[in-house]
Design an enzyme around this catalytic site. Structure first.
Site, short mmCIF file in Angstrom:
data_model
loop_
_atom_site.label_atom_id
_atom_site.label_comp_id
_atom_site.label_asym_id
_atom_site.label_seq_id
_atom_site.Cartn_x
_atom_site.Cartn_y
_atom_site.Cartn_z
N GLY A 1 77.80 30.61 79.93
CA GLY A 1 77.25 30.03 80.93
C GLY A 1 78.62 29.45 81.88
N GLY B 1 76.05 32.24 76.76
CA GLY B 1 74.83 32.62 77.48
C GLY B 1 74.64 34.05 77.63
N GLU C 1 80.75 27.59 70.83
CA GLU C 1 80.38 26.29 71.39
C GLU C 1 80.91 24.98 70.68
OE1 GLU C 1 77.75 29.24 72.88
OE2 GLU C 1 78.37 28.69 70.88
N ASP D 1 73.90 27.37 71.10
CA ASP D 1 72.30 27.22 71.69
C ASP D 1 71.95 28.80 72.06
OD1 ASP D 1 74.22 27.64 73.95
OD2 ASP D 1 72.98 26.74 75.12
#
Length: 341
Positions: free
Chosen positions: A100, A148, A171, A179
């Site tokens: 992301g 992402g 992360e 996530d």
């Protein structure tokens, strides 16, 4: 009377991140008539809907404007009776999608802007759309695939890794957590490797992604354009038809190997599964001598290590030509010349 000078001095620096954020938000909310339209390319080609992430200088990092373009198009293609599969890939040769757009999210979160909520909400909705897509979904994860980018690929039906693929869920190194559905796919990997990848951010490369269960297929990077063309040329394909094409490219790696070595190795493993170490080493000494008196070992070394033309001429040239009788002879006792342990 104006505010005390000290208050003015304390307030001025706060304007800087706000100004930066306004620029970021303006960039993210640009209409399709501006440069943001080029950040993701959405094309119908043959029987396929093709999604191309097009931010090569940012390693195809996923931002909110890209999510807002990909999601509705994905749902449209899913409903379209003339679209039979969906392909997603990245441009630039270095990355599928490196994650992301963390910088924009960080700046937004610091000032309490809605982007920090909207990005994650809409990203997760897109992840779910990938995971529940009713059409065959093929992710060509060539290059860096992290965060992402994993969410855009791992939940789909087919994930094609190459020798250039670099996977990670890093992360925990930035105070986040794995996530994009990491809590779903990571604990479902074989053994506890998912836990290890989640906690350490360890990177997997190339074929290791398939061994871990993250990729479904491995294809050499240079063959991806041909694979893509073959997929798009299919006529009203089912999921099984798509799988057949992917399997045919996956098997081309095995088809490069010595047919004699393949048959020898398969029997070696089947027999070795119930043998002691000493019996295995005795068996393998017999096989080594069979290779030394044969053709393929010397031809393979020539093609890979000496001339490096990568075009060995195996004898026999096909699996069908390697007889069971010949394979049996490779495993026979050498009498007094057998390995003694």
């Amino acid at each position: 009377m104006g505010p005390p000078m000290g208050l003015v001095v304390r307030q001025l620096p706060r304007l800087k991140p706000f100004n930066r954020l306004q620029i970021i938000l303006q960039h993210l909310n640009m209409s399709k008539h501006t440069d943001s339209a080029a950040e993701v390319l959405l094309e119908k080609r043959g029987c396929a809907g093709v999604i191309t992430m097009n931010r090569p200088k940012a390693l195809n990092a996923l931002n909110l404007s890209m999510i807002r373009q990909i999601y509705p198009q994905l749902k449209t293609w899913e409903r379209d009776p003339e679209t039979f599969l969906i392909i997603i890939k990245g441009t630039g040769g270095k990355a599928f999608c490196a994650g992301g757009d963390i910088r924009a999210i960080t700046d937004a979160g610091k000032v309490g802007d809605r982007l920090a909520q909207d990005f994650f909400r809409e990203e997760y909705i897109l992840n779910n759309a990938v995971g529940t897509c009713q059409k065959p979904y093929v992710a060509l994860i060539d290059g860096i695939t992290m965060g992402g980018g994993v969410g855009l690929s791992v939940h789909g039906h087919f994930r094609v890794a190459t020798e250039k693929t670099l996977f990670a869920m890093p992360e925990t190194a930035i105070g986040l957590f794995p996530d994009v559905g990491g809590g779903y796919f990571l604990p479902r990997l074989s053994g506890k490797i998912g836990y290890y990848l989640a906690l350490t951010g360890f990177r997997l490369k190339g074929r290791d992604l398939q061994k871990a269960g993250i990729a479904t297929h491995f294809v050499e990077s240079e063959k991806l354009p041909a694979l893509e063309e073959d997929l798009m040329a299919l006529k009203s394909p089912s999921k099984e038809n798509v799988a057949d094409v992917l399997n045919s490219y996956h098997m081309k790696t095995i088809n490069k190997m010595s047919p004699t070595s393949l048959k020898m190795t398969l029997r070696q493993l089947r027999e070795g599964a119930s043998m002691t170490l000493q019996d295995v080493l005795t068996m393998e000494y017999r096989l080594s001598q069979a290779c030394m008196s044969g053709h393929d070992f010397y031809e393979g070394v020539r093609a890979v290590l000496i001339d490096k033309d990568q075009v060995p001429k195996w004898k026999p040239a096909t699996l069908e030509e390697v007889t069971d009788e010949f394979v049996d002879s490779c495993f026979k006792s050498l009498g007094n010349s057998d390995l003694k342990l």
